[in-house]
Scaffold this motif. Structure first.
Motif, mmCIF file in Angstrom:
data_model
loop_
_atom_site.group_PDB
_atom_site.id
_atom_site.type_symbol
_atom_site.label_atom_id
_atom_site.label_comp_id
_atom_site.label_asym_id
_atom_site.label_seq_id
_atom_site.Cartn_x
_atom_site.Cartn_y
_atom_site.Cartn_z
ATOM 1 N N LYS A 242 80.003 38.714 1.580
ATOM 2 C CA LYS A 242 81.408 39.509 1.055
ATOM 3 C C LYS A 242 81.021 40.891 0.325
ATOM 4 O O LYS A 242 81.580 41.753 0.515
ATOM 5 C CB LYS A 242 82.085 38.609 0.296
ATOM 6 N N MET A 243 79.599 40.681 -0.312
ATOM 7 C CA MET A 243 79.538 42.085 -1.107
ATOM 8 C C MET A 243 78.794 42.923 -0.081
ATOM 9 O O MET A 243 79.218 44.046 -0.401
ATOM 10 C CB MET A 243 78.338 41.607 -2.039
ATOM 11 N N SER A 244 78.335 42.609 0.756
ATOM 12 C CA SER A 244 77.532 43.516 1.837
ATOM 13 C C SER A 244 78.661 44.081 2.419
ATOM 14 O O SER A 244 78.789 45.375 2.908
ATOM 15 C CB SER A 244 76.719 42.783 3.132
ATOM 16 N N SER B 210 91.694 52.396 -2.033
ATOM 17 C CA SER B 210 91.926 51.648 -3.194
ATOM 18 C C SER B 210 91.421 50.363 -2.861
ATOM 19 O O SER B 210 91.272 49.942 -1.666
ATOM 20 C CB SER B 210 93.466 51.420 -3.325
ATOM 21 N N ILE B 211 91.753 49.260 -3.871
ATOM 22 C CA ILE B 211 91.107 48.115 -3.874
ATOM 23 C C ILE B 211 92.082 47.325 -2.854
ATOM 24 O O ILE B 211 91.574 46.644 -1.878
ATOM 25 C CB ILE B 211 91.202 47.244 -5.029
ATOM 26 N N LYS B 212 93.292 47.713 -2.655
ATOM 27 C CA LYS B 212 94.345 47.202 -1.700
ATOM 28 C C LYS B 212 93.772 47.393 -0.428
ATOM 29 O O LYS B 212 93.873 46.464 0.581
ATOM 30 C CB LYS B 212 95.915 47.476 -2.121
ATOM 31 N N GLU B 213 93.511 48.671 0.031
ATOM 32 C CA GLU B 213 93.139 49.049 1.195
ATOM 33 C C GLU B 213 91.793 48.413 1.691
ATOM 34 O O GLU B 213 91.678 47.770 2.902
ATOM 35 C CB GLU B 213 92.835 50.456 1.128
ATOM 36 N N LEU B 214 90.916 48.360 0.566
ATOM 37 C CA LEU B 214 89.771 47.544 0.902
ATOM 38 C C LEU B 214 89.921 46.213 1.146
ATOM 39 O O LEU B 214 89.352 45.669 2.258
ATOM 40 C CB LEU B 214 88.785 47.987 -0.208
ATOM 41 N N SER B 215 91.054 45.623 0.642
ATOM 42 C CA SER B 215 91.252 44.159 0.905
ATOM 43 C C SER B 215 91.803 43.892 2.203
ATOM 44 O O SER B 215 91.592 42.962 3.067
ATOM 45 C CB SER B 215 92.145 43.699 -0.369
ATOM 46 N N THR C 26 89.024 39.406 -5.904
ATOM 47 C CA THR C 26 87.537 39.082 -5.785
ATOM 48 C C THR C 26 86.783 40.321 -5.630
ATOM 49 O O THR C 26 85.518 40.469 -6.060
ATOM 50 C CB THR C 26 87.472 38.239 -4.393
ATOM 51 N N ILE C 27 87.323 41.289 -4.853
ATOM 52 C CA ILE C 27 86.739 42.499 -4.979
ATOM 53 C C ILE C 27 86.375 43.235 -6.180
ATOM 54 O O ILE C 27 85.264 43.721 -6.612
ATOM 55 C CB ILE C 27 87.355 43.517 -3.898
ATOM 56 N N GLN C 28 87.400 43.009 -7.041
ATOM 57 C CA GLN C 28 87.310 43.770 -8.430
ATOM 58 C C GLN C 28 86.122 42.967 -9.087
ATOM 59 O O GLN C 28 85.436 43.663 -9.832
ATOM 60 C CB GLN C 28 88.879 43.826 -8.983
#
Length: 110
Positions: A13-15, A26-31, A40-42
């Motif tokens: 996931k980190m990779s 944004s985190i939303k877009e990355l999600s 989880t991303i944050q």
């Protein structure tokens, strides 16, 4: 303590997060792009030990761990600002605001 299977999942996931972070604002877009929940991303991006694990596995160069941490810290700040801005816009669209004849704020409503 995490099992080997959990550790492997975290590293995958980190990779995925690291490989897509520069293309998202944004985190939303990355999600949306990765399919990983935004919380989880944050959480992952705030963990130095996860970056160090990536370096141990050879996914990230050891000398780049601090650089990656600094970049993600700045990226998270930008993402937070973007989220606040998006939340304000959606709030205004949903509730708007009311003013009296003198232009004074008189509350909000649907």
């Amino acid at each position: 303590m995490v099992s080997d299977a959990q550790r492997l999942e975290i590293l995958q996931k980190m990779s995925l997060i690291i490989s897509n972070i520069k293309t998202c604002n944004s985190i939303k877009e990355l999600s949306d792009v990765t399919g990983i929940p935004s919380s989880t991303i944050q959480r992952y991006l705030n963990r130095k030990d996860y970056f160090e694990e990536l370096a141990k596995e050879g996914i990230l160069k050891k000398e780049n761990v601090d650089v990656a941490l600094d970049y993600t810290k700045g990226w998270l700040e930008k993402s937070k600002e973007e989220g606040i801005k998006r939340g304000g816009k959606s709030s205004q669209e949903k509730y708007s605001f009311k003013k009296d004849n003198e232009g004074k704020f008189r509350g909000s409503g649907r």
